[in-house]
Enzyme design. Structure first.
Site: not given
Ligand code: LMR
Length: 396
Positions: A130, A211, A246
């Site tokens: 991420w 996570d 979520k």
């Molecule tokens: C995402 O990955 O789209 C979500 O977790 C929102 C974010 O804060 O990036």
């Protein structure tokens, strides 16, 4: 003084929402930020949350400060949800934890705590991970390195390369793992692969940092914590960052949890004092509202079962959207096999198309997705799937 600061580009994920809003194309499709949407493209407040809000409104009689760790019922409820109520670490009082402002807040305070343990510590993250993991952890001053994770050419996990890399990680380094519904790829470890990761952690002495932001969106609330529970039951130290954005739909309330499994009660008490002190130096204490709602839901059998059925509905809908997209692409004669989308879990899929193809989707077809080719599956609907498949076929 501010003139020294350069203008920064929009956030690679959050910036998509602003670009989508400005797009005047009536047929635009938003597959950007990870937010659950229903068939009408709305993100309604869950019924369990609405009922909890009424209970909270009727019973909250003060706005004085809450305790430094946050709402204790929330922390206990979340730890039971993630680890299982009878988990030995819980029964032996070896788990420290605080409510945090969102999963991001949890990741950040845990990263700050790690710098107190060793400022030269390395955190290994999956390639890709991420996007926001990098600043959340890196800005705390930790070194970030990547381990191979996803093979874009074959749309699968590079498990051999991942394990080769993790076997070289040095004792005391930290390895960030996605508990379930890997963001951005949707490609999750199997039970056997989690077992192998556990064995490597036992051999090398690395500390897992898990996570978990999508519990319930993959295979189910219990199924999705297989890896966390396995590691937590067999390793002396495991770090956990969790989010209720979520699965409780509490995005804007910023509800997260930072927790540490420790080897004994004494270390539990020390880490508890340290994590509270880290938080005190940044934001003092978490906002109570969202945690208070989750506390009500998890500790009321009727509301909990309503919430669980709502999580099931969201999961089943996303699974059916995956199948709908894959079938539509076959029907439209797509030159690429997208059947891997059906195997991926949770809210996201990596379409495994090039950055140029992503650009064309955004600029020529008003289909908004993250540059890596990550799509939010929940943004697909019966209304837009034809246009989406047509756009994809056109850019292939
Ligand atoms: C995402 O990955 O789209 C979500 O977790 C929102 C974010 O804060 O990036």
């Amino acid at each position: 003084m501010f003139e020294v600061l350069p203008q920064l580009p929009a956030d690679p994920i959050l910036g998509l929402s602003a670009a989508y809003k400005q797009d005047t194309n009536p047929h635009k499709i938003d597959l950007g930020v990870g937010v659950y949407k229903d068939e009408q493209g709305r993100t309604p407040i869950l019924q369990a949350v609405q009922k909890a809000q009424q209970i909270l409104l009727a019973n909250e009689d003060s706005k004085t400060y809450i305790t430094q760790q946050g709402v204790q019922g929330y922390i206990d409820g979340m730890l039971s949800l993630i680890l299982g109520a009878g988990h030995p670490a819980l029964l032996e009082n070896r788990v420290s934890g605080v409510q945090a402002p969102g999963g991001c807040g949890a990741l950040r305070i845990l990263a700050e705590l790690l710098t107190r343990c060793d400022k030269d510590l390395t955190v290994w993250v999956s390639d890709p991970t991420w996007a926001n993991h990098i600043p959340l952890i890196g800005n705390a001053g930790l070194t970030i390195k990547t381990y191979p994770y996803f093979d874009k050419a074959n749309a699968c996990i590079k498990f051999d390369q991942m394990t080769d890399c993790l076997s070289q990680v040095k004792k005391g380094d930290v390895v960030l793992l996605h508990g379930c519904c890997h963001n951005p790829t949707g490609a999750d470890l199997t039970h056997e692969q989690w077992q192998t990761v556990l064995e490597i952690a036992q051999q090398t002495g690395f500390v897992p940092f898990i996570d978990i932001a999508y519990q319930g969106f993959g295979d189910g609330l219990e199924e999705d914590v297989y890896g966390v529970r396995l590691l937590a039951a067999n390793l002396p130290e495991v770090i956990i960052a969790a989010s209720c954005s979520k699965n409780f739909g509490l995005y804007r309330e910023r509800v997260g949890l930072a927790a540490m499994i420790t080897p004994n009660t004494q270390t539990r008490d020390i880490t508890q004092s340290q994590i509270q002190n880290v938080a005190r130096g940044i934001y003092s204490m978490p906002p109570s509202y969202g945690g208070a709602l989750v506390d009500i839901i998890l500790n009321d059998p009727e509301l909990k079962s309503l919430w669980m059925s709502e999580v099931t509905d969201m999961r089943v809908r996303m699974q059916s959207l995956r199948a709908m997209l894959v079938n539509k692409l076959v029907e439209k004669g797509a030159s690429k096999d997208f059947s891997f989308v059906n195997q991926q879990k949770g809210m996201f899929s990596f379409l495994c198309i090039s950055p140029e193809q992503v650009d064309k989707l955004i600029n020529e077809h008003s289909v908004y997705l993250v540059g890596s080719s990550r799509v939010n599956i929940a943004g697909i609907s019966n209304q837009n799937v034809d246009a989406l498949a047509d756009a994809l076929v056109a850019v292939l």
